[in-house]
Structures are given as C-alpha cells and as structure tokens.
Design a protein around this motif. Sequence first.
Motif, PDB file in Angstrom:
ATOM      1  N   ARG A 119      91.387 -25.811 -53.093  1.00 12.15           N
ATOM      2  CA  ARG A 119      90.368 -25.348 -52.141  1.00 12.15           C
ATOM      3  C   ARG A 119      90.177 -23.840 -52.240  1.00 12.15           C
ATOM      4  O   ARG A 119      89.038 -23.353 -52.226  1.00 12.15           O
ATOM      5  CB  ARG A 119      90.795 -25.733 -50.722  1.00 12.15           C
ATOM      6  N   THR A 173      82.719 -24.557 -57.160  1.00 20.42           N
ATOM      7  CA  THR A 173      82.712 -24.331 -55.719  1.00 20.42           C
ATOM      8  C   THR A 173      82.999 -25.588 -54.910  1.00 20.42           C
ATOM      9  O   THR A 173      83.080 -25.525 -53.691  1.00 20.42           O
ATOM     10  CB  THR A 173      81.361 -23.750 -55.280  1.00 20.42           C
ATOM     11  N   ASP A 174      83.174 -26.705 -55.587  1.00 14.47           N
ATOM     12  CA  ASP A 174      83.485 -27.971 -54.907  1.00 14.47           C
ATOM     13  C   ASP A 174      84.923 -28.349 -55.243  1.00 14.47           C
ATOM     14  O   ASP A 174      85.248 -28.599 -56.403  1.00 14.47           O
ATOM     15  CB  ASP A 174      82.524 -29.062 -55.359  1.00 14.47           C
ATOM     16  N   GLU A 175      85.775 -28.383 -54.243  1.00 20.36           N
ATOM     17  CA  GLU A 175      87.183 -28.665 -54.515  1.00 20.36           C
ATOM     18  C   GLU A 175      87.379 -30.066 -55.089  1.00 20.36           C
ATOM     19  O   GLU A 175      88.373 -30.326 -55.778  1.00 20.36           O
ATOM     20  CB  GLU A 175      88.029 -28.479 -53.266  1.00 20.36           C
ATOM     21  N   GLN A 176      86.444 -30.987 -54.850  1.00 19.45           N
ATOM     22  CA  GLN A 176      86.564 -32.322 -55.428  1.00 19.45           C
ATOM     23  C   GLN A 176      86.368 -32.275 -56.946  1.00 19.45           C
ATOM     24  O   GLN A 176      86.960 -33.074 -57.676  1.00 19.45           O
ATOM     25  CB  GLN A 176      85.552 -33.273 -54.787  1.00 19.45           C
ATOM     26  N   ASP A 177      85.537 -31.359 -57.414  1.00 14.13           N
ATOM     27  CA  ASP A 177      85.389 -31.174 -58.865  1.00 14.13           C
ATOM     28  C   ASP A 177      86.682 -30.643 -59.467  1.00 14.13           C
ATOM     29  O   ASP A 177      87.082 -31.035 -60.569  1.00 14.13           O
ATOM     30  CB  ASP A 177      84.243 -30.213 -59.168  1.00 14.13           C
ATOM     31  N   ALA A 197      88.168 -22.993 -55.265  1.00 16.02           N
ATOM     32  CA  ALA A 197      86.768 -23.336 -55.048  1.00 16.02           C
ATOM     33  C   ALA A 197      86.087 -22.369 -54.087  1.00 16.02           C
ATOM     34  O   ALA A 197      84.879 -22.105 -54.207  1.00 16.02           O
ATOM     35  CB  ALA A 197      86.657 -24.767 -54.524  1.00 16.02           C
TER      36      ALA A 197
END
Length: 261
Positions: free
Chosen positions: A34, A54-58, A37
């Motif tokens: 996180r 910028t997307d922690e899921q990526d 990101a």
Amino acid sequence: MPIPSRPELAEHLVRTRIAGNVATPRDNNLSHYRRLANGDRHYWLGLELGDRWTDEQDVLAVMAERCGVVDDPEFRSGQDTIDPELTIDGLERMAGRLRKAAEGGERVLFATGHPGGLLDVHRQTADGLRAAGCEIVRIPEGLVADEGMVVQFADISMLERGATLWHTHSPEPMRAILDALESEGRPLPDLVVADHGWAGYAGQRGLDSMGYADCNDPALFIGEAEGTLQVTIPLDDHVTSPRHYDPMTAYLLNAAGLLPE
C-alpha cells in the motif's frame, strides 16, 4: 559443501524458512504494498515508478506471480509465503547472467543493505567471479550517505554508522558510489549484484542489476517486471542463521560455473 539438487534445495529453503512459510506476516506485506502504491519513496528502493503502480492490488498481483505470496486480496493477516520454486528459478536466471559476466571478464560491483543475512552470499559470489577473471569494483574511499560512511570489505559495499554495519533500504549509498566513480573518470560497473535500494538505484541508473528481495519489498519485483532489473530473487533476507544460505549459494555458483573443479 555438497551441491544440492533442485528438489533438495527446495526442501532446504522451506525447512529453514528462506522460502515457504516465511517469518514476514501478511499484514506487514500488505502495508508495504500500500505504501509503495501511495507513492512513499522509501518503498520504491531507488526506482522511479511514476504513477504506474498506484493500485495496491496490482502490486499484490505482481508479488503473487513473482514471489509467491498468497494472491487472495481478502487474506489480510497470518503467515504469508514465498514459493521456493520461484526462488530457485531466480537463482538460475542470476546464474546465467553471472556466467556471462565471467565469460566477458566484466567489472562487477557487490553491495548489501542486509549485512546480517546476505553478506556472505555476496562475498562467495564475488570470490567466484574474481577467480573466473572478473574485476570486482573497488569503491572510492571517504564516501558519505545517510549520515554514515559507505565502506567496502570482503569486496562488498555497505553502510556503516558508529562502527556498526547498517541495515538500510536507501538508494543513497549506491548513488554516492556511482557518482564518485563518474567524478573520478572511472568506468561504471558492467553488472551490480546487490539488494534493497542498492540494486534498485543501480538498475534505475541504467546498469545491469540483480538483487535479492523479501516478500515485503515489492519494488525490486516490479523493477524486474518492467525490465529495469535483470533478476530479482525472492527469499527471506534475514533468517535465523546466515549459514542457512550456504546451500543456496552453492547451487547458484555451481549453476553459474563458478565453483572450482
């Protein structure tokens, strides 16, 4: 030391928790993903990631693919994992690049931000390359970074503060080395073998760079995914005994053709 087979090394990595169920907890991993990101440069490890992550899921998706952490975003606490097969895959990719360095008599720079765990892994690798005809880069003296001295012994560059070798993620010591080499008119390394910000900054500077990284240090895995780093090897970078890394190092050097016959 006997050279382990691939299955034997995988078993050893899991038993010593270099891989498998590692000591780093899941909530710590997710916190670092996180923060990367969110643009916290401490977690970029010398890389310039812009607004691409910028997307922690990526970030989690890359770590699941390249490190072997649990890929379920709903898994928020408990024990996380490193896939030992991915560790060995990384060792074999690193071995290929080390073999190329040996064949070309390249200039190689070694550095670590984790002297308590990885110092002797780097030292043994440097010994193997020197014996094969490589130049192990000597860094300029008197370098300062992050309120410490950038020092080198046993061929490995590290950060020292108050007569203590320092655990650091910072890219600044590597920046100091490369800037000093350029200012002295000396050639930059053909290859950097390191970890943390030492590896990340070298790759960002355009050098061939390879590094070891824990499952809570996603930046180097992203760097390899983007092609900024040549190789990133997933492992717990500070297990209970540094001797646990010896079979891994023997496997690496054997695969690279750097062990004496």
